[in-house]
Design a protein around this motif. Structure first.
Motif, PDB file in Angstrom:
ATOM      1  N   ARG A 115     134.170  52.292  43.828  1.00 49.45           N
ATOM      2  CA  ARG A 115     133.953  52.831  42.697  1.00 49.45           C
ATOM      3  C   ARG A 115     134.159  54.295  42.317  1.00 49.45           C
ATOM      4  NH1 ARG A 115     129.100  50.325  41.779  1.00 49.45           N
ATOM      5  NH2 ARG A 115     127.932  52.178  43.510  1.00 49.45           N
ATOM      6  N   LYS A 116     134.236  55.169  43.731  1.00 50.37           N
ATOM      7  CA  LYS A 116     134.660  56.629  43.816  1.00 50.37           C
ATOM      8  C   LYS A 116     135.826  56.650  44.343  1.00 50.37           C
ATOM      9  CE  LYS A 116     131.485  56.380  47.473  1.00 50.37           C
ATOM     10  NZ  LYS A 116     130.720  57.617  48.927  1.00 50.37           N
ATOM     11  N   GLY A 117     136.758  55.642  43.923  1.00 54.58           N
ATOM     12  CA  GLY A 117     137.808  55.376  44.303  1.00 54.58           C
ATOM     13  C   GLY A 117     138.988  55.572  45.510  1.00 54.58           C
ATOM     14  N   GLN A 118     137.490  54.977  46.413  1.00 55.68           N
ATOM     15  CA  GLN A 118     138.240  54.763  48.037  1.00 55.68           C
ATOM     16  C   GLN A 118     139.254  54.026  48.630  1.00 55.68           C
ATOM     17  OE1 GLN A 118     134.885  57.045  49.532  1.00 55.68           O
ATOM     18  NE2 GLN A 118     135.585  59.016  48.714  1.00 55.68           N
ATOM     19  N   ARG A 119     138.986  54.068  49.510  1.00 56.45           N
ATOM     20  CA  ARG A 119     139.303  52.326  50.441  1.00 56.45           C
ATOM     21  C   ARG A 119     138.975  52.240  51.594  1.00 56.45           C
ATOM     22  NH1 ARG A 119     143.378  48.760  50.070  1.00 56.45           N
ATOM     23  NH2 ARG A 119     143.149  47.723  52.156  1.00 56.45           N
ATOM     24  N   PHE A 120     137.864  51.305  50.716  1.00 59.39           N
ATOM     25  CA  PHE A 120     137.605  50.722  52.115  1.00 59.39           C
ATOM     26  C   PHE A 120     137.697  50.252  53.691  1.00 59.39           C
ATOM     27  CE2 PHE A 120     134.872  47.473  54.522  1.00 59.39           C
ATOM     28  CZ  PHE A 120     132.908  48.633  55.021  1.00 59.39           C
ATOM     29  N   ASN A 121     138.329  50.498  54.686  1.00 54.17           N
ATOM     30  CA  ASN A 121     138.775  50.387  55.808  1.00 54.17           C
ATOM     31  C   ASN A 121     137.807  50.121  56.795  1.00 54.17           C
ATOM     32  OD1 ASN A 121     138.418  52.499  57.317  1.00 54.17           O
ATOM     33  ND2 ASN A 121     140.407  53.238  56.869  1.00 54.17           N
ATOM     34  N   TYR A 122     138.124  50.085  58.419  1.00 54.40           N
ATOM     35  CA  TYR A 122     137.668  49.519  59.065  1.00 54.40           C
ATOM     36  C   TYR A 122     137.177  50.535  59.544  1.00 54.40           C
ATOM     37  CZ  TYR A 122     139.495  50.826  63.746  1.00 54.40           C
ATOM     38  OH  TYR A 122     139.881  51.066  64.757  1.00 54.40           O
ATOM     39  N   GLN A 123     137.545  51.913  59.246  1.00 55.29           N
ATOM     40  CA  GLN A 123     136.362  52.976  59.287  1.00 55.29           C
ATOM     41  C   GLN A 123     135.227  52.847  58.927  1.00 55.29           C
ATOM     42  OE1 GLN A 123     137.711  54.787  62.618  1.00 55.29           O
ATOM     43  NE2 GLN A 123     139.500  54.285  62.578  1.00 55.29           N
ATOM     44  N   SER A 124     135.369  52.403  58.522  1.00 55.26           N
ATOM     45  CA  SER A 124     134.384  52.552  56.338  1.00 55.26           C
ATOM     46  C   SER A 124     133.084  52.751  57.634  1.00 55.26           C
ATOM     47  CB  SER A 124     134.557  51.944  54.587  1.00 55.26           C
ATOM     48  OG  SER A 124     135.663  52.200  55.074  1.00 55.26           O
ATOM     49  N   HIS A 125     132.778  51.509  57.966  1.00 57.40           N
ATOM     50  CA  HIS A 125     130.938  51.247  58.408  1.00 57.40           C
ATOM     51  C   HIS A 125     131.417  50.981  59.976  1.00 57.40           C
ATOM     52  CE1 HIS A 125     128.090  47.975  58.167  1.00 57.40           C
ATOM     53  NE2 HIS A 125     128.209  48.281  57.394  1.00 57.40           N
ATOM     54  N   GLU A 126     129.961  51.669  60.138  1.00 61.07           N
ATOM     55  CA  GLU A 126     130.145  51.946  61.929  1.00 61.07           C
ATOM     56  C   GLU A 126     129.827  50.666  62.330  1.00 61.07           C
ATOM     57  OE1 GLU A 126     129.831  54.426  65.128  1.00 61.07           O
ATOM     58  OE2 GLU A 126     129.790  55.162  63.093  1.00 61.07           O
ATOM     59  N   ARG A 127     128.993  49.510  61.995  1.00 61.75           N
ATOM     60  CA  ARG A 127     128.628  48.706  62.774  1.00 61.75           C
ATOM     61  C   ARG A 127     129.784  47.528  62.392  1.00 61.75           C
ATOM     62  NH1 ARG A 127     123.362  46.442  62.074  1.00 61.75           N
ATOM     63  NH2 ARG A 127     123.133  45.141  63.862  1.00 61.75           N
ATOM     64  N   LEU A 128     130.351  47.927  61.703  1.00 58.04           N
ATOM     65  CA  LEU A 128     131.720  46.508  60.985  1.00 58.04           C
ATOM     66  C   LEU A 128     133.113  46.854  62.076  1.00 58.04           C
ATOM     67  CD1 LEU A 128     132.055  44.148  60.300  1.00 58.04           C
ATOM     68  CD2 LEU A 128     133.427  45.430  58.720  1.00 58.04           C
ATOM     69  N   ARG A 129     132.532  48.214  62.581  1.00 56.41           N
ATOM     70  CA  ARG A 129     133.873  48.166  63.667  1.00 56.41           C
ATOM     71  C   ARG A 129     133.265  47.980  64.592  1.00 56.41           C
ATOM     72  NH1 ARG A 129     134.714  54.722  63.859  1.00 56.41           N
ATOM     73  NH2 ARG A 129     133.057  54.694  65.215  1.00 56.41           N
ATOM     74  N   GLU A 130     132.132  48.291  64.770  1.00 51.58           N
ATOM     75  CA  GLU A 130     131.902  48.145  66.426  1.00 51.58           C
ATOM     76  C   GLU A 130     132.426  46.501  66.809  1.00 51.58           C
ATOM     77  OE1 GLU A 130     127.667  49.046  66.776  1.00 51.58           O
ATOM     78  OE2 GLU A 130     127.733  47.858  69.142  1.00 51.58           O
ATOM     79  N   ALA A 131     131.418  46.169  65.789  1.00 51.27           N
ATOM     80  CA  ALA A 131     132.018  44.206  65.936  1.00 51.27           C
ATOM     81  C   ALA A 131     133.409  43.843  65.742  1.00 51.27           C
ATOM     82  CB  ALA A 131     131.542  43.633  64.720  1.00 51.27           C
ATOM     83  N   ILE A 132     133.907  44.673  64.734  1.00 55.41           N
ATOM     84  CA  ILE A 132     135.554  44.058  65.099  1.00 55.41           C
ATOM     85  C   ILE A 132     136.116  44.914  66.845  1.00 55.41           C
ATOM     86  CG2 ILE A 132     137.956  45.187  64.255  1.00 55.41           C
ATOM     87  CD1 ILE A 132     136.520  43.280  61.901  1.00 55.41           C
TER      88      ILE A 132
END
Ligand SMILES: Nc1ncnc2c1ncn2[C@@H]1O[C@H](COP(=O)(O)OP(=O)(O)OP(=O)(O)O)[C@@H](O)[C@H]1O
Ligand SMILES: [Mg+2]
Length: 631
Positions: A554-571
């Motif tokens: 909605r904000k016109g931004q791309r979700f990438n692997y840095q966007s979500h702290e915990r998901l990034r850690e999991a990856i």
């Protein structure tokens, strides 16, 4: 020869700046450029401001101190706003001695030296130009020539306040050389220079028995008494003390409170009334910013002595604590190493960071707040995100101990220990473990480490070591993947496709065969388990991620692997878990086979090319991580 040309060029430039004229001509110049007649305090303030400022999170950053003073933004802001600024406006604080008080090797002298060098430069600029009565050893302000009874009128015409009276020497010269005509008195532009003793003075305590007040206020020139007939003839006096020479600029008192009292008394009237006594003369007016420095112990001893009350009330104390940010501390060490004879030595990545972690820990005080240990506090102070805490918590933490940063390990100790680590190694290459070991070995030689502190410090060494272990493991694992970012992104995209299909009850299409497939539960779980998401919690977690993605969209931004702290850690953890066995076997094998050898060479090359190691430190790192993984 290039260097000689440059010297010549500099000389020519300086010649261009020179100016000489009569007092009458000087007044014409003043009409156009009032700033020329500013006071020493005002000049220092404008010099600092001429480098510009920016406002960050409510804090003003003064760029004059960039690239030289790190992590002291708050202290510097206080210094400018509580002293330089009001002093420049002729408020009463300029009649006080500025006393920088702080722990050893915390940057006090560096700040004062910067002010001195800055003022020298500034006096060579248009806005910072300074003029003085020609031939005066104290470079007296030409405006002192205006008689007292005309000063009010002068103010009305020029808008400039005149303080101080014409010195005995210039009073005499006015009569003898200029026949009392002030309009003819010669005025020249001067350039501040500590080396040439113009506008910058320094006084250092030495042996009190031999130190002479003449060093401060000048002395009788006995060789000329016969010529001039009397000791009270100003021509028989050398106005060459530090206080004389610093007129119009800065006077630094190093370790002021170590000075003998008799030197300090002179400062009483100099600060309050702007004049001091020299020889057998009437008081001599001087306009100089007096800055001194000292440490806390000496300061406490000083104020507890009743005799010092008068002087104490003429002092403005600005604390200069140690920096409390790990990242800034690292920059301090980098700077000190650059300026030292160790600059040729290879310092492996993270070595300085680990030392900085240790130093900062020794300076922090444990918080009484719930759930915040010293490591979390350290991260918050350095502007990192710590789960469960925000900027308000940070402010509260800072208020908990207003005196924080006044003790702990000093930067000089760290640099000394790094240099002794270098001596101990055969190759000029130092890693984080060498540094930690050397820091630890030095505790016994450090005068101010008590046995109590030592225990705490050993604990900080082991915290720093643990931090390093994590960093080292990550670095090696990253270097094992051809392109870490690429792999992380692929894994993430794959995970997100599956999550989307799972939440929307879709099927996925196999990119090769085109067949429809169910979401890959095994893949999703293998990632989620890395951060402890249970079977029951998995749906909520996946849905939350989808909501995040659409919020980003909605904000016109791309979700990438840095966007979500915990998901990034999991990856990251998943990637490392997949790698772990390879890394472990490869790095710890005593007799690597051909393919392992190839891999090791590849990783070493990547560590050197992309991560800043050299071959010594890269191999040391691999060996160390191998031993860590096998524990
Ligand atoms: N916050 C800082 N930013 C940049 N450099 C620093 C800082 N703190 C200390 N240093 C560096 O540490 C060294 C010692 O600093 P400095 O001599 O200015 O300290 P000091 O407070 O005058 O110490 P002392 O009380 O021992 O005289 C210098 O090389 C200085 O550049
Ligand atoms: Mg110092």
């Amino acid at each position: 020869m290039d260097i000689l040309n440059k010297v010549k060029q500099a000389r020519e430039e300086e010649d261009q700046l020179k100016w000489e004229g009569t007092f009458a001509e000087y007044l014409d110049l003043l009409k156009e450029r009032k700033e020329v007649a500013q006071t020493s305090h005002s000049r220092v303030y404008h010099m600092i401001n001429s480098f510009g400022t920016t406002k960050e999170k409510g804090l003003t950053k003064y760029h004059f101190f960039d690239d030289a003073i790190y992590g002291l933004d708050e202290a510097i802001e206080r210094l400018v706003e509580e002293y330089f600024h009001p002093a420049a406006k002729r408020l009463d604080v300029r009649k006080r001695i500025l006393l920088l008080m702080g722990p050893v090797s915390g940057g006090k002298s560096t700040i004062v030296t910067m002010l001195k060098r800055g003022l020298e430069e500034y006096s060579r600029t248009e806005e910072g130009a300074v003029y003085a009565i020609k031939g005066c050893p104290m470079h007296e302000d030409p405006l002192h020539l205006i008689p007292n009874h005309l000063r009010e009128e002068f103010y009305e015409e020029f808008g400039i306040r005149i303080e101080g009276s014409l010195s005995p020497l210039n009073t005499m010269r006015l009569e003898q050389e200029y026949d009392g005509r002030i309009e003819n008195v010669l005025v020249e532009r001067i350039f501040f220079s500590e080396d040439k003793r113009v506008g910058i003075g320094t006084f250092t305590p030495s042996d009190p028995k031999s130190q002479d007040i003449a060093d401060l206020t000048g002395s009788i020139d006995f060789s000329t008494i016969a010529e001039f007939g009397s000791e009270s003839d100003p021509r028989a006096y050398r106005f060459d003390g530090e206080l004389n020479k610093a007129n119009r600029g800065i006077m630094e008192f190093q370790e002021m409170l170590k000075l003998d009292e008799k030197f300090l008394w002179h400062l009483l009237s100099l600060t309050q009334e702007g004049n001091f006594k020299a020889g057998r003369f009437a008081l001599i007016s001087a306009d100089e910013m007096i800055v001194a420095h000292t440490n806390e112990t000496e300061y406490r001893a000083f104020i507890s002595n009743k005799k010092n009350e008068a002087l104490h009330s003429r002092i403005i104390v600005i604390p200069i604590p140690y920096n409390l940010k790990v990242s800034q501390e690292e920059r301090i060490y980098e700077k000190m190493i650059r300026e030292s004879d160790m600059s040729h030595v290879h310092i492996a990545p993270h070595a300085l960071r680990v030392a900085a972690i240790f130093s900062i820990l020794t300076r922090l005080k444990a918080s009484k707040k719930q759930g915040i240990d010293i490591v979390k506090k350290m991260r918050l102070y350095d502007g990192e995100n710590v789960e469960g805490f925000n900027i308000n918590d940070l402010e509260e933490l800072k208020k908990e101990y207003p005196n924080e940063g006044m003790d702990g390990i000093d930067p000089r100790y760290v640099i000394n220990r790094i240099s002794s680590a270098i001596i101990r190694k055969e190759v000029p290459s130092i890693n984080a473990l060498d540094v930690l070991r050397s820091l630890k070995d030095g505790f016994d030689q450090h005068a101010s480490i008590t046995s109590e502190a030592k225990e705490a410090y050993l604990n900080y060494i082991s915290i720093a070591r643990k931090e390093y272990d994590e960093i080292a493991k990550k670095e090696v694992q990253k270097a094992f993947v051809y392109s870490y970012e690429e792999s992380a992104k692929t894994l993430m995209d794959n995970y997100l496709d599956n999550v989307e299909a799972f939440c929307n009850k879709h099927k996925l299409r196999d990119p090769l065969t085109g067949e429809e497939m169910n979401p890959d539960e095994k893949l999703m779980r293998s990632i989620e388990e890395q951060i402890g998401i249970s079977e029951n919690a998995k749906r909520a977690f996946r849905e939350e991620i989808l909501i995040r993605i659409s919020a980003y969209a909605r904000k016109g931004q791309r979700f990438n692997y840095q966007s979500h702290e915990r998901l990034r850690e999991a990856i990251q953890k998943k990637l490392f878990a997949d790698l772990k066995d390879v890394v472990k076997i490869t790095t710890s094998s005593a007799t690597p086979d051909e393919s392992q050898l190839k891999k090791i060479n590849e990783v070493v090359a990547r560590l050197i090319d992309d991560y800043g190691y050299n071959s010594v430190s890269a191999n040391e790192l691999l060996r160390y991580v191998g031993s860590l993984l096998n524990r």
